[in-house]
Design a protein around this motif. Structure first.
Motif, PDB file in Angstrom:
ATOM      1  N   ARG A  31       2.317 -16.487  45.147  1.00  0.00           N
ATOM      2  CA  ARG A  31       0.907 -16.139  44.963  1.00  0.00           C
ATOM      3  C   ARG A  31       0.558 -14.841  45.699  1.00  0.00           C
ATOM      4  O   ARG A  31      -0.058 -14.839  46.759  1.00  0.00           O
ATOM      5  CB  ARG A  31       0.016 -17.288  45.417  1.00  0.00           C
ATOM      6  CG  ARG A  31       0.036 -18.479  44.462  1.00  0.00           C
ATOM      7  CD  ARG A  31      -1.124 -19.422  44.683  1.00  0.00           C
ATOM      8  NE  ARG A  31      -1.094 -20.018  45.997  1.00  0.00           N
ATOM      9  CZ  ARG A  31      -2.153 -20.184  46.780  1.00  0.00           C
ATOM     10  NH1 ARG A  31      -3.336 -19.763  46.403  1.00  0.00           N
ATOM     11  NH2 ARG A  31      -2.028 -20.771  47.941  1.00  0.00           N
ATOM     12  N   HIS A  54      -3.829 -17.250  42.097  1.00  0.00           N
ATOM     13  CA  HIS A  54      -2.885 -18.091  41.363  1.00  0.00           C
ATOM     14  C   HIS A  54      -1.475 -17.537  41.445  1.00  0.00           C
ATOM     15  O   HIS A  54      -1.240 -16.440  41.945  1.00  0.00           O
ATOM     16  CB  HIS A  54      -3.316 -18.270  39.894  1.00  0.00           C
ATOM     17  CG  HIS A  54      -3.360 -16.988  39.113  1.00  0.00           C
ATOM     18  ND1 HIS A  54      -4.525 -16.295  38.895  1.00  0.00           N
ATOM     19  CD2 HIS A  54      -2.397 -16.279  38.473  1.00  0.00           C
ATOM     20  CE1 HIS A  54      -4.289 -15.216  38.161  1.00  0.00           C
ATOM     21  NE2 HIS A  54      -3.000 -15.184  37.899  1.00  0.00           N
ATOM     22  N   THR A  96       2.249 -17.590  35.917  1.00  0.00           N
ATOM     23  CA  THR A  96       3.340 -18.540  35.760  1.00  0.00           C
ATOM     24  C   THR A  96       2.891 -19.691  34.859  1.00  0.00           C
ATOM     25  O   THR A  96       1.727 -20.082  34.874  1.00  0.00           O
ATOM     26  CB  THR A  96       3.778 -19.078  37.136  1.00  0.00           C
ATOM     27  OG1 THR A  96       4.157 -17.978  37.960  1.00  0.00           O
ATOM     28  CG2 THR A  96       4.941 -20.037  37.016  1.00  0.00           C
ATOM     29  N   PHE A 145       2.986 -23.628  33.414  1.00  0.00           N
ATOM     30  CA  PHE A 145       3.222 -25.009  33.829  1.00  0.00           C
ATOM     31  C   PHE A 145       3.128 -25.935  32.617  1.00  0.00           C
ATOM     32  O   PHE A 145       2.449 -25.637  31.636  1.00  0.00           O
ATOM     33  CB  PHE A 145       2.185 -25.452  34.866  1.00  0.00           C
ATOM     34  CG  PHE A 145       2.447 -24.959  36.262  1.00  0.00           C
ATOM     35  CD1 PHE A 145       3.095 -25.757  37.185  1.00  0.00           C
ATOM     36  CD2 PHE A 145       2.056 -23.690  36.640  1.00  0.00           C
ATOM     37  CE1 PHE A 145       3.344 -25.310  38.474  1.00  0.00           C
ATOM     38  CE2 PHE A 145       2.294 -23.227  37.926  1.00  0.00           C
ATOM     39  CZ  PHE A 145       2.941 -24.035  38.843  1.00  0.00           C
ATOM     40  N   ARG A 154       6.456 -26.839  36.950  1.00  0.00           N
ATOM     41  CA  ARG A 154       6.587 -25.411  36.673  1.00  0.00           C
ATOM     42  C   ARG A 154       7.653 -25.165  35.611  1.00  0.00           C
ATOM     43  O   ARG A 154       8.731 -25.762  35.649  1.00  0.00           O
ATOM     44  CB  ARG A 154       6.932 -24.650  37.951  1.00  0.00           C
ATOM     45  CG  ARG A 154       7.026 -23.135  37.760  1.00  0.00           C
ATOM     46  CD  ARG A 154       7.055 -22.428  39.106  1.00  0.00           C
ATOM     47  NE  ARG A 154       8.228 -22.767  39.896  1.00  0.00           N
ATOM     48  CZ  ARG A 154       9.363 -22.062  39.873  1.00  0.00           C
ATOM     49  NH1 ARG A 154       9.482 -21.005  39.075  1.00  0.00           N
ATOM     50  NH2 ARG A 154      10.379 -22.424  40.625  1.00  0.00           N
ATOM     51  N   SER A 209      -0.928 -20.803  35.243  1.00  0.00           N
ATOM     52  CA  SER A 209      -1.078 -21.168  36.649  1.00  0.00           C
ATOM     53  C   SER A 209      -2.506 -21.025  37.160  1.00  0.00           C
ATOM     54  O   SER A 209      -2.828 -21.529  38.240  1.00  0.00           O
ATOM     55  CB  SER A 209      -0.146 -20.323  37.525  1.00  0.00           C
ATOM     56  OG  SER A 209      -0.307 -18.935  37.260  1.00  0.00           O
ATOM     57  N   LEU A 251      -2.735 -27.963  40.363  1.00  0.00           N
ATOM     58  CA  LEU A 251      -2.385 -26.554  40.470  1.00  0.00           C
ATOM     59  C   LEU A 251      -3.120 -25.951  41.653  1.00  0.00           C
ATOM     60  O   LEU A 251      -4.265 -26.298  41.926  1.00  0.00           O
ATOM     61  CB  LEU A 251      -2.774 -25.804  39.194  1.00  0.00           C
ATOM     62  CG  LEU A 251      -2.075 -26.199  37.898  1.00  0.00           C
ATOM     63  CD1 LEU A 251      -2.608 -25.363  36.744  1.00  0.00           C
ATOM     64  CD2 LEU A 251      -0.563 -26.031  38.015  1.00  0.00           C
TER      65      LEU A 251
END
Length: 334
Positions: free
Chosen positions: A38, A52, A92, A94, A104, A257, A329
């Protein structure tokens, strides 16, 4: 139509001068995963941690603040051109199971030539004629993580998802997450603007200093043609093709994300970091790349092996727990 022809036709569709008889450049290469954490030195400079999670490739000087000379501060790059210490990053992905937990999704090397890469993404620099390479300190973003509708994402038509049923699938692209299962994975394509105002290396919104062309020419407000930076990130969704994990209503289970379940918040960031004038020389010489191997036909660009790029890593600054199933998250509201 051959896949290679259709790919290149789509790639140059929004380049200034596309369609004219001009020498062009196709520089395509692999970048292995550098780090997942992050940090966002463009939107949240100096902030540890950013709102995020991001997946990042390129030079290992990537940090919370990119106020240094990128090439000299990096000791390695996860990209095959040895003089490219730029950083390229996206959010990213998920998977959200029907029990509400998250896992993930990993990236994987492009099966068309770069399957040996430890994740990451494929990067292109494209031109259909003469362009001006980026200057030290240049950075830009594309897309908007707050978007949740098709109407909003219409501003960025070159941000798309492709559901890969085979490694060479390149049709059926959408601006939202695919609805069904993808046998090979989900490819996310991001094409940045190709026109620059010629003055500013950045702007308050990190986008206004660049623009897409109007028709086949850059607008008068952004008269300088720049290379089109183009990412392809392949997310390995195959471990989640077990339909029993999906929501009972059949809705798609993937989420960015930052909490976006639509896909319309797709966005990406870029910080220029090529050493010296290597990129300008490459764009001037009309380089080309083999679409199915790590072969760049360009005397100006020296290349390392994919195995060497896999060794370039950066220590994680923000130690979020990313492995296993998560109950939520880690997202800071925008």
């Amino acid at each position: 139509m051959l896949w290679t022809t259709s790919l290149l036709a789509a790639a140059v569709a929004l380049l200034p001068g596309a369609g004219v008889n001009a020498a062009g450049t196709t520089l395509r290469f692999s970048c292995a995963q550098l780090v997942v954490e992050r940090l966002d030195p463009i939107v949240n400079p100096g902030v540890v941690a950013s709102p995020h999670l991001h997946q990042v490739v390129g030079g290992n000087s990537f940090n919370a603040s990119m106020d240094h000379d990128v090439p000299s501060a990096s000791s390695c790059t996860s990209c095959t051109p040895v003089d490219d210490f730029s950083n390229y990053w996206t959010a990213t992905l998920f998977f959200k199971a029907k029990n509400g937990t998250y896992k993930r999704v990993a990236t994987k090397g492009n099966p068309l030539g770069y399957s040996a890469s430890n994740g990451g993404q494929t990067v292109y620099y494209l031109s259909s004629g003469k362009v001006t390479a980026f200057k030290p300190g240049f950075r830009m973003t594309v897309g908007d993580p707050s978007f949740r509708t098709a109407k909003e994402i219409a501003k960025y038509k070159m941000l798309t998802f492709t559901c890969l049923q085979t490694s060479s699938t390149r049709d059926g692209a959408t601006t939202n997450f695919p609805k069904g299962q993808c046998k090979v994975g989900i490819m996310v394509s991001v094409r940045f603007p190709t026109c620059w105002d010629g003055v500013n290396l950045d702007s308050p919104d990190h986008q206004s200093h660049t623009a897409y062309p109007s028709g086949s020419a850059c607008p008068s407000t952004h008269p300088v043609s720049i290379p089109q930076v183009f990412y392809e990130t392949i997310w390995d969704t195959t471990p989640f093709n077990d339909k029993s994990l999906w929501p009972d209503d059949g809705s798609q289970p993937f989420v960015w994300s930052f909490g976006d379940k639509t896909g319309y918040g797709n966005h990406a960031d870029y910080v220029f970091g090529w050493k010296g004038d290597t990129l300008q020389k490459a764009m001037d010489s009309g380089c080309s790349s083999d679409l199915f191997s790590n072969d760049i036909k360009c005397p100006a660009v020296k290349v390392q092996t994919i195995e060497q790029t896999n060794k370039c890593k950066k220590d994680v600054m923000v130690n979020d727990k990313l492995d296993g199933w998560l109950t939520e998250l880690l997202v800071v509201s925008w």
